[in-house]
Design a protein around this motif. Structure first.
Motif, PDB file in Angstrom:
ATOM      1  N   VAL A   1       7.551   1.079 -16.938  1.00 14.27           N
ATOM      2  CA  VAL A   1       7.026   2.280 -16.575  1.00 14.27           C
ATOM      3  C   VAL A   1       7.048   3.426 -17.287  1.00 14.27           C
ATOM      4  CG1 VAL A   1       7.372   3.968 -14.230  1.00 14.27           C
ATOM      5  CG2 VAL A   1       7.872   1.529 -14.257  1.00 14.27           C
ATOM      6  N   ILE A   2       6.115   4.274 -17.533  1.00 15.45           N
ATOM      7  CA  ILE A   2       5.997   5.214 -18.565  1.00 15.45           C
ATOM      8  C   ILE A   2       5.622   6.687 -17.795  1.00 15.45           C
ATOM      9  CG2 ILE A   2       4.606   5.923 -20.706  1.00 15.45           C
ATOM     10  CD1 ILE A   2       6.039   3.309 -20.992  1.00 15.45           C
ATOM     11  N   ASP A   3       6.513   7.629 -18.426  1.00 14.44           N
ATOM     12  CA  ASP A   3       6.460   8.821 -17.873  1.00 14.44           C
ATOM     13  C   ASP A   3       5.408   9.513 -18.499  1.00 14.44           C
ATOM     14  OD1 ASP A   3       7.151  10.019 -20.336  1.00 14.44           O
ATOM     15  OD2 ASP A   3       9.405  10.210 -19.738  1.00 14.44           O
ATOM     16  N   GLU A   4       5.125  11.079 -17.912  1.00 14.03           N
ATOM     17  CA  GLU A   4       3.968  11.857 -18.322  1.00 14.03           C
ATOM     18  C   GLU A   4       4.019  12.327 -20.007  1.00 14.03           C
ATOM     19  OE1 GLU A   4       4.631  15.785 -16.791  1.00 14.03           O
ATOM     20  OE2 GLU A   4       6.322  15.270 -16.120  1.00 14.03           O
ATOM     21  N   TYR A   5       5.448  11.924 -20.465  1.00 17.25           N
ATOM     22  CA  TYR A   5       5.462  12.239 -21.877  1.00 17.25           C
ATOM     23  C   TYR A   5       5.239  11.152 -22.775  1.00 17.25           C
ATOM     24  CZ  TYR A   5       7.099  16.430 -19.976  1.00 17.25           C
ATOM     25  OH  TYR A   5       7.416  17.598 -19.396  1.00 17.25           O
ATOM     26  N   GLY A   6       4.988   9.803 -22.063  1.00 20.43           N
ATOM     27  CA  GLY A   6       4.982   8.490 -22.780  1.00 20.43           C
ATOM     28  C   GLY A   6       6.042   7.962 -23.120  1.00 20.43           C
ATOM     29  N   GLY A   7       7.126   8.521 -22.756  1.00 19.35           N
ATOM     30  CA  GLY A   7       8.416   7.744 -23.044  1.00 19.35           C
ATOM     31  C   GLY A   7       8.722   6.771 -21.426  1.00 19.35           C
ATOM     32  N   VAL A   8       9.707   5.595 -21.935  1.00 22.32           N
ATOM     33  CA  VAL A   8       9.918   4.733 -20.995  1.00 22.32           C
ATOM     34  C   VAL A   8      10.878   5.505 -19.750  1.00 22.32           C
ATOM     35  CG1 VAL A   8      11.243   2.505 -20.630  1.00 22.32           C
ATOM     36  CG2 VAL A   8       9.761   2.887 -22.520  1.00 22.32           C
ATOM     37  N   ASP A   9      10.497   5.261 -18.595  1.00 14.27           N
ATOM     38  CA  ASP A   9      10.978   5.661 -17.396  1.00 14.27           C
ATOM     39  C   ASP A   9      11.741   4.623 -16.538  1.00 14.27           C
ATOM     40  OD1 ASP A   9      11.847   7.910 -15.807  1.00 14.27           O
ATOM     41  OD2 ASP A   9      10.217   7.444 -14.508  1.00 14.27           O
ATOM     42  N   GLY A  10      11.261   3.253 -16.715  1.00 13.08           N
ATOM     43  CA  GLY A  10      11.834   2.164 -16.089  1.00 13.08           C
ATOM     44  C   GLY A  10      11.332   1.011 -16.158  1.00 13.08           C
ATOM     45  N   LEU A  11      11.732  -0.185 -15.454  1.00 13.19           N
ATOM     46  CA  LEU A  11      11.269  -1.417 -15.600  1.00 13.19           C
ATOM     47  C   LEU A  11      10.971  -2.105 -14.250  1.00 13.19           C
ATOM     48  CD1 LEU A  11      12.192  -4.227 -18.211  1.00 13.19           C
ATOM     49  CD2 LEU A  11      12.302  -4.610 -15.685  1.00 13.19           C
TER      50      LEU A  11
ATOM     51  N   ARG B   1       0.652  -1.279  -0.125  1.00 16.32           N
ATOM     52  CA  ARG B   1      -0.122   0.113   0.198  1.00 16.32           C
ATOM     53  C   ARG B   1       1.070   1.319   0.015  1.00 16.32           C
ATOM     54  NH1 ARG B   1      -3.014   0.301   5.256  1.00 16.32           N
ATOM     55  NH2 ARG B   1      -0.761   0.895   5.865  1.00 16.32           N
ATOM     56  N   ASP B   2       1.940   1.256   0.540  1.00 13.47           N
ATOM     57  CA  ASP B   2       2.917   2.236   1.088  1.00 13.47           C
ATOM     58  C   ASP B   2       3.958   2.774  -0.072  1.00 13.47           C
ATOM     59  OD1 ASP B   2       1.172   2.953   3.210  1.00 13.47           O
ATOM     60  OD2 ASP B   2       2.994   1.908   4.629  1.00 13.47           O
ATOM     61  N   MET B   3       4.208   1.858  -0.909  1.00  9.98           N
ATOM     62  CA  MET B   3       5.132   1.980  -1.856  1.00  9.98           C
ATOM     63  C   MET B   3       4.629   2.095  -3.182  1.00  9.98           C
ATOM     64  SD  MET B   3       8.195  -0.692  -0.526  1.00  9.98           S
ATOM     65  CE  MET B   3       9.656   0.225  -1.788  1.00  9.98           C
ATOM     66  N   ALA B   4       5.288   2.778  -4.069  1.00 11.93           N
ATOM     67  CA  ALA B   4       4.840   3.158  -5.620  1.00 11.93           C
ATOM     68  C   ALA B   4       5.834   2.650  -6.383  1.00 11.93           C
ATOM     69  CB  ALA B   4       4.562   4.545  -5.839  1.00 11.93           C
ATOM     70  N   VAL B   5       5.239   2.234  -7.676  1.00 12.49           N
ATOM     71  CA  VAL B   5       6.038   1.675  -8.681  1.00 12.49           C
ATOM     72  C   VAL B   5       7.381   2.243  -8.708  1.00 12.49           C
ATOM     73  CG1 VAL B   5       6.440   1.245 -11.175  1.00 12.49           C
ATOM     74  CG2 VAL B   5       4.137   0.837  -9.987  1.00 12.49           C
ATOM     75  N   GLU B   6       7.597   3.595  -8.728  1.00  6.98           N
ATOM     76  CA  GLU B   6       8.893   4.437  -8.864  1.00  6.98           C
ATOM     77  C   GLU B   6       9.796   4.048  -7.794  1.00  6.98           C
ATOM     78  OE1 GLU B   6       8.026   8.423  -9.053  1.00  6.98           O
ATOM     79  OE2 GLU B   6       6.784   8.502  -7.051  1.00  6.98           O
ATOM     80  N   ASP B   7       9.416   3.391  -6.689  1.00  5.36           N
ATOM     81  CA  ASP B   7      10.156   3.361  -5.757  1.00  5.36           C
ATOM     82  C   ASP B   7      11.032   2.110  -5.904  1.00  5.36           C
ATOM     83  OD1 ASP B   7       9.471   5.367  -3.765  1.00  5.36           O
ATOM     84  OD2 ASP B   7       7.711   4.419  -3.426  1.00  5.36           O
ATOM     85  N   VAL B   8      10.610   1.073  -6.811  1.00  9.86           N
ATOM     86  CA  VAL B   8      11.289  -0.158  -6.813  1.00  9.86           C
ATOM     87  C   VAL B   8      11.650  -0.324  -8.274  1.00  9.86           C
ATOM     88  CG1 VAL B   8       9.904  -1.303  -4.856  1.00  9.86           C
ATOM     89  CG2 VAL B   8       8.961  -1.292  -7.254  1.00  9.86           C
TER      90      VAL B   8
ATOM     91  N   PHE C   1       2.320  -1.593 -19.434  1.00  7.42           N
ATOM     92  CA  PHE C   1       2.749  -0.460 -19.330  1.00  7.42           C
ATOM     93  C   PHE C   1       2.084   0.054 -17.909  1.00  7.42           C
ATOM     94  CE2 PHE C   1       2.940  -1.005 -23.715  1.00  7.42           C
ATOM     95  CZ  PHE C   1       4.476  -0.805 -23.998  1.00  7.42           C
ATOM     96  N   VAL C   2       2.687   1.025 -16.916  1.00 10.64           N
ATOM     97  CA  VAL C   2       2.291   1.378 -15.775  1.00 10.64           C
ATOM     98  C   VAL C   2       2.687   2.785 -15.515  1.00 10.64           C
ATOM     99  CG1 VAL C   2       1.631  -0.958 -14.942  1.00 10.64           C
ATOM    100  CG2 VAL C   2       3.925   0.309 -14.278  1.00 10.64           C
ATOM    101  N   PRO C   3       2.241   3.797 -14.714  1.00  6.93           N
ATOM    102  CA  PRO C   3       2.599   4.804 -14.259  1.00  6.93           C
ATOM    103  C   PRO C   3       3.350   4.565 -13.183  1.00  6.93           C
ATOM    104  CG  PRO C   3       0.362   4.752 -13.432  1.00  6.93           C
ATOM    105  CD  PRO C   3       0.777   3.407 -14.482  1.00  6.93           C
ATOM    106  N   PRO C   4       4.473   5.545 -13.034  1.00  7.02           N
ATOM    107  CA  PRO C   4       5.465   5.354 -11.797  1.00  7.02           C
ATOM    108  C   PRO C   4       4.641   5.803 -10.594  1.00  7.02           C
ATOM    109  CG  PRO C   4       5.788   7.541 -12.875  1.00  7.02           C
ATOM    110  CD  PRO C   4       4.652   6.728 -13.721  1.00  7.02           C
ATOM    111  N   SER C   5       3.374   6.289 -10.320  1.00  7.20           N
ATOM    112  CA  SER C   5       2.893   6.455  -8.953  1.00  7.20           C
ATOM    113  C   SER C   5       1.830   5.284  -8.691  1.00  7.20           C
ATOM    114  CB  SER C   5       2.066   7.751  -9.149  1.00  7.20           C
ATOM    115  OG  SER C   5       0.927   7.636 -10.270  1.00  7.20           O
TER     116      SER C   5
END
Length: 299
Positions: A173-183, A66-73, A149-153
Motif C-alpha cells: 500500500v503506497i501513500d500520497e508521497y510514494g512511501g510504503v504505508d502497509g501490506l 464493495r464497502d471496505m477499502a485496502v486501508e481497512d485490512v 502497488f495499490v492506494p489505500p482507498s
C-alpha cells in the motif's frame, strides 16, 4: 505481513506468483464469482463511499468487497516483515523461519524503496532441499518477483480482481508521497468474505494450545486462562497487574498487561517470570502466542 513457514505472516500469516505454473492459476473461477457479485464498476465509486462510511470490525460477507477499502485490512508498515536486498542466505532463512511467511518484500536501503518480492518456494528450490547451488552463488536479485502497488482507498473487491488478473498474492500500500504505508495479501481480502482462514500451522479450534518443548507452549489467543493455568501449573492472574475478573483468555491477559493490541513479534514479560511472545496479530486482534515458562525463557 508480510505471509504465519506460513504462518504471516503475517504478518503476516501468508501469497503471489508470476509464472503460469504457480498455485494461484486454479483460483480464477472462484475469484470471478465472488468479485462479480459486489465489486464496483470503477475504482472510484467504492473509494468515495468508504471515505464517507468507514468500516470497522466488519462481519465477513460479500458486501465487504464493495464497502471496505485496502486501508481497512492492510498490515501497518511497522509490522511488515521484509528483507534488504543485501541480506545473506543464512539471514534470509532465519527471516522465513521466524516470521512464518512464504513471501517477503525486498527493499534497497529502506522499505520505502521496494524492489521486489522473494518467494520461499523460489528460494528453497534454488538453495534448499539439497539444491546444487553453492552458497557463494546466492544472489537475491535473481530470484525477485515484481510487486503490486495499490492506494489505500482502493475497494478490496477491485484489488482482489486485480490480484487475480495479474496473479499476485501480495500488494504494498503506497501513500500520497510514494512511501510504503502497509501490506495486504490475498488471504487478508478473502477473509473479509469467508471469515478467518487457518492453515496447517494454526492450532485447531478444539485444541487451544500445543507444547512445543518442555516449558514452551504455542497457543491461540482465545485459550481459556483457567484451562491453561491448570496445564502449566502456574497462576497468570494472581498478580497486582492483572484483574482476574476482567479477563478469561490468554489474548485478554496480554492486552491487559500492555493496554493495547500488540504487534507481531512483540515480547511481553509477565510478573510471574513467564515470557509471552506474540507470534501472529493484526491491527484489530491477537491471534497466536508463544508462552515460555519461568526457567525456560532462553529456549
Amino acid at each position: 505481513m508480510g505471509d504465519s513457514t506460513d504462518d504471516s505472516s503475517i504478518a503476516a500469516h501468508s501469497a503471489q506468483s508470476d509464472t503460469g505454473h504457480d498455485e494461484d492459476e486454479d483460483q480464477g473461477g472462484f475469484f470471478r464469482r465472488i468479485i462479480g457479485a459486489f465489486s464496483p464498476t470503477d475504482g472510484t465509486e467504492g473509494a468515495e463511499d468508504q471515505a464517507d462510511h468507514p468500516v470497522q470490525h466488519a462481519v465477513p460477507g460479500l458486501r465487504n468487497l464493495r464497502d471496505m477499502a485496502v486501508e481497512d485490512v492492510a498490515i501497518p508498515k511497522a509490522e511488515i516483515v521484509s528483507a534488504p536486498v543485501n541480506v545473506s542466505k543464512d539471514d534470509l532463512v532465519d527471516l522465513f523461519r521466524d516470521s512464518g511467511m512464504s513471501r517477503l518484500p525486498v527493499y534497497d536501503g529502506t522499505l520505502d524503496t521496494p524492489i521486489g518480492m522473494i518467494h520461499l518456494k523460489d528460494f528453497a528450490l534454488r538453495h534448499g532441499f539439497n539444491g546444487q547451488a553453492a552458497k557463494s552463488d546466492f544472489c537475491l536479485k535473481q530470484m525477485l518477483r515484481p510487486l503490486l502497488f495499490v492506494p489505500p482507498s482502493m475497494p478490496i473487491g477491485v484489488l482482489l480482481q486485480k490480484m487475480q488478473a495479474e496473479r499476485r498474492h501480495m500488494a504494498l500500500v503506497i501513500d500520497e508521497y510514494g512511501g510504503v504505508d502497509g501490506l495486504v495479501t490475498i488471504e487478508d481480502l478473502i477473509e473479509q468474505v469467508v471469515g478467518e482462514i487457518e492453515d496447517e500451522h494454526d492450532v485447531d479450534d478444539d485444541q487451544y494450545y500445543t507444547r512445543e518443548s518442555p516449558g514452551c507452549y504455542l497457543a491461540v489467543a482465545k485459550t481459556p486462562l483457567d484451562e491453561f493455568e491448570q496445564e502449566i501449573g502456574l497462576s497468570l492472574t494472581d498478580t497486582e497487574e492483572v484483574d482476574e475478573e476482567e479477563i478469561d483468555t490468554l489474548g485478554g491477559l496480554v492486552f491487559m498487561l500492555l493496554g493495547r493490541v500488540p504487534v507481531r513479534g512483540e515480547v511481553v514479560e509477565h510478573p510471574s517470570g513467564a515470557v509471552i511472545e506474540v507470534m501472529e496479530a493484526d491491527p484489530r486482534r491477537i491471534k497466536r502466542l508463544r508462552v515460555r515458562l519461568p526457567g525456560h525463557t532462553d529456549g
